[in-house]
Design a protein around this motif. Structure first.
Motif: not given
Lengths: 521, 346
Positions: A294-313
């Protein structure tokens, strides 16, 4: 503190708002059924319920967005019938939505007075008066924001305050706040609650919509709990316990929601080393086969960016992502998919679904080559596979050819799950960004069950969420992010709500422009 | 929660009330093609009543010949529009390929070299459009608008604004345009074959499916592993190729490369016809066959008015009104569909 009641707001005998027997039917769904709510001046009245319980529908009726199908509504004792948002505003009711109704390019003052600018005797807009009046309104709230700044340059928390100032400029007697803290840091939440206390003290009634129990305990006087379109109960907050509220809200015990089975964790699968770029800073972690991280963070903490960066998006400027021994190329989702990665994006309508396309085509979008000979699609095989997943995931759709835009949120999310499950022959790691956002509690439980089942087949799962309960409920291990960094890593046994909050909290001051609450008057 | 059987029809019983008539929508509302076919027949019937000479079957075969360049160019433009991109350069390409073809006749005295040269300009210019849009990230509307002006200007400068006449008088070339098999005009046959191929391509192949995904949601397509740029580039090349085929056909009408072929808003009429056929301007939605019906409807209007002896300026007015009417009806139909979906949604 000088008590400056809003003009015309004498001590009212009647409640500010009285809704009786409210009913609203959407095609095939009874969204609200015989709901009673009343709100008195100077009260914070919380509306609590899961997504889809009827809170949003109720406030949309209150805002004049939806028309009720039954029941009566009184504002300050007078029976009303709102045909449009203007009618609701005319009765001095202001709804502050999660997506704020502000014009980014206009200044704070212009936004506050949007639709009713003060005029000079010659009929021109009186900008000076507007700025002064805005400064006063904000000062009344204990805030100091430059009225001349464009709203787009403000932080979300400050923009929210502009909305509230706008409500005051229209002498609102009832302000509805729809999940106002979903994008705020704890310090900003404190500021907001200070403002709410001030509004209360001058007799403004607040309807506070949330599903966060701790906030309701802190701020609300009374709470009305919704479930499946009905009012379960209205109670004084002091007389209830969080446990009781959850029972009312969910209608079942929480452990039914998370069908977590004993994990079968295998060897290392994903190794992320000092990943940075797009706001990420030196992110390193690993995921094992069959493990749910699980990756937890507030909005803007970068959790969703991390997902996209892993994926190359999402762009990355440094570091490496290695899946099962193969390096994932940056900026090349196709490569990530070929090497066994899948990404369910956080915003299903914006970057997940192809809304006009059929359910079937949306399901097979990432696996189409499986059903094609030299690019020629074998329709039969594709249809059989899609039908199988419609059955397996219990997707409610009248037909496989139905454009996916007409499905409910929960069913749309299952279509996206099916998109990656159709690649299960080659899928090694699935990244899920907020997979349960905005879907009903029944669908949530099914999504959790699917995720658990996938992990059991040895697929590594990275589960990003801004909701603590589901992270605690589903993850074997939890990473907490703040400002693009990982600030904590906790095993399932040691993770608690408090530890996650502490690690996710930003250390910045309350709104930089804000004065201490007591200093304002 | 049990899944409804996947193939149950859209008219599944719903919990909410509502009249039965509205739920059983007219086929014309449910299917765009039927609505458009009805509109086409309506227009044809009107002219059959109004103009005695329009009553013969030959009129409709002629229509197929006249509309062939529009149909062929519209294939490429439709596929691009489905992917969410515009191609406004097809009108200028019509003139450019015509002039290239006939000039090459005159320069080489070879008909085949001329045709090949004309046809090759299409993919070449399409590739330039595609490169600018996909690699340079330029907006396709503006890019192809620039190409529209540049190509037209080039043709004007090159020809000095005089028609380029085939000095060899290749009768095979002009004969082809007039030719027919079993009374069906050859240009019409080419158009029909290309439409059939394009339809199979759009509905039955992976590439075709990806076109819809790209136009419907570019980001979703990308994160699903679709090569968005490459596919878009290839569609520009395809659109250029189709426009070149149309251009060579136009030149074969009289064996002349006209500098002002397609100058009267050819690209706009093509796009209008396609949108009339229900293709969404924002991409991802629409059907190639409906788009082709849209082209035929406007073609029928133009032909009928010519038979009535209407002046081109008058034709313009009527064409515009028919277009507005069709778009209006499309909106009515959309609203009825949305209404019925809301009722059926459970």
């Amino acid at each position: 503190m000088p008590d400056s009641p809003i003009p015309g707001e004498a001590t009212v005998a009647a409640p500010v708002l009285e809704m009786r027997g409210i009913r609203k039917v959407f095609p095939g769904v009874v969204a609200l059924d015989d709901v009673d709510v009343d709100v008195v001046a100077g009260e914070v009245h919380a509306l609590l319920g899961e997504n889809g319980a009827g809170k949003s529908t109720l406030i949309k009726i209150l805002a004049g967005v939806h028309r009720r199908d039954g029941g009566t509504m009184r504002v300050a004792g007078e029976e009303v019938d709102f045909a449009s948002p203007a009618d609701s505003l005319g009765r001095r009711i202001k709804v502050v939505y999660q997506e704020l109704d502000l014009v980014d390019g206009l200044s704070v003052a212009e936004n506050v007075f949007l639709g009713g600018y003060p005029k000079t005797p010659r009929g021109l807009v009186d900008f000076a008066a507007m700025r002064n009046r805005t400064r006063e309104l904000l000062a009344d709230l204990g805030l100091e924001i430059d009225p001349a700044l464009p709203v787009g340059e403000l932080r979300v928390a400050e923009q929210q305050m502009v909305e509230i100032a706008r409500a005051l400029s229209r002498q609102a007697r009832l302000i509805v706040m729809d999940e106002p803290t979903s994008a705020l840091s704890p310090a900003e939440v404190d500021t907001l609650f200070g403002v709410i206390a001030r509004l209360k003290s001058r007799g403004v009634a607040i309807v506070y919509v949330s599903h966060k129990l701790d906030e309701i305990e802190r701020i609300a006087d009374r709470v009305t709990v919704f479930r499946d379109g009905r009012r379960v109960v209205t109670a004084g907050v002091a007389e209830t316990t969080p446990r009781q509220l959850v029972a009312w809200m969910v209608g079942r015990e929480l452990h039914d929601l998370f069908p977590k089975s004993a994990p079968a964790i295998g060897g290392p699968l994903l190794v992320v080393d000092r990943l940075s770029g797009s706001g990420l800073r030196d992110v390193s972690f690993a995921v094992n086969a069959g493990e749910i991280v699980g990756v937890y963070g507030l909005m803007g903490a970068g959790i969703n960016t991390l997902g996209r960066a892993l994926f190359g998006a999402a762009a990355r400027d440094g570091g490496s992502v290695v899946l099962a021994g193969a390096a994932i190329r940056p900026n090349h989702p196709r490569d990530a998919i070929a090497k066994g990665m899948g990404l369910l994006t956080e915003n299903r309508k914006q970057d997940g679904l192809v809304l006009p396309l059929a359910v079937r085509a949306n399901m097979t979008l990432a696996a189409l080559a499986r059903f094609a000979d030299l690019s020629w699609i074998k329709g039969g095989a594709e249809t059989r596979a899609a039908a199988e997943y419609v059955d397996r995931l219990g997707i409610k759709t009248p037909s496989l050819r139905q454009p996916v835009r007409y499905l409910s949120g929960g069913n749309q999310q299952k279509v996206l799950m099916a998109r990656w499950m159709l690649r299960q022959d080659s899928l090694k790691l699935l990244i899920l960004a907020e997979p349960t956002r905005g879907i009903d509690v029944g669908s949530k439980a099914e999504i959790y069950r699917l995720i658990d089942a996938m992990a059991h087949r040895g697929i590594g799962i990275v589960f990003m969420s801004t909701e603590i309960p589901e992270i605690l409920g589903i993850a074997d291990r939890i990473l907490v992010m703040r400002e693009g960094r990982i600030t904590a890593e906790l095993g399932r046994a040691e993770a608690t709500q408090e530890r996650l909050v502490a690690a996710a909290a930003t250390d910045d001051e309350p709104l930089p422009a804000a004065l201490p609450i007591d200093a304002a008057s | 929660m049990a899944a409804i059987h996947p193939d149950r029809s859209a008219a599944a019983p719903s919990a909410g009330g509502g009249g039965g008539i509205r739920r059983r929508l007219l086929p014309a509302v449910r299917h765009e093609e039927i609505a458009l076919l009805g509109l086409f027949l309506l227009v044809a019937a009107f002219f059959a009543v109004a103009v005695p000479s329009a009553r013969s079957g030959g009129t409709y075969l002629d229509l197929l010949r006249d509309a062939a360049p529009n149909l062929i160019a519209a294939i490429g433009v439709t596929l691009l529009l489905l992917a969410g991109e515009f191609d406004l350069s097809v009108g200028s390409m019509l003139a450019f390929t015509g002039v290239v073809t006939v000039s090459t006749f005159n320069a080489t005295d070879s008909m085949w070299l001329g045709i090949v040269a004309g046809l090759l300009t299409g993919p070449l210019i399409g590739a330039i459009n595609g490169y600018l849009v996909t690699v340079q990230g330029m907006n396709s509307l503006m890019t192809t608008l620039g190409m529209l002006f540049a190509l037209r200007g080039l043709v004007y400068v090159w020809t000095n604004q005089t028609p380029v006449v085939d000095e060899n008088g290749f009768s095979v070339f002009t004969g082809f345009y007039r030719g027919e098999i079993a009374r069906i005009p050859l240009p019409g046959i080419i158009a029909l074959v290309l439409i059939a191929l394009a339809w199979l391509f759009a509905t039955r192949t992976e590439f075709g499916r990806n076109i819809y995904a790209i136009g419907g949601n570019r980001t979703a397509a990308r994160v699903s592993g679709i090569r968005v740029q490459r596919n878009t580039f290839l569609l520009f090349v395809l659109s250029g190729t189709m426009a070149a085929i149309a251009g060579v056909l136009v030149a074969s009408q009289t064996g002349t490369g006209y500098f002002d072929a397609g100058v009267q808003g050819f690209e706009l009429i093509v796009i209008a016809s396609i949108v009339l056929g229900g293709v969404s301007l924002s991409g991802g939605e629409g059907n190639l066959l409906s788009a082709m019906l849209g082209v035929l409807i406007l073609g029928m209007v133009a032909k009928g008015l010519r038979l009535m002896g209407a002046h081109t300026t008058q034709q313009l007015v009527v064409t515009g009104i028919v277009m507005l009417l069709a778009v209006f009806l499309h909106g009515v139909r959309q609203r009825m569909l949305v209404e019925s979906r809301r009722r059926n949604r459970a």
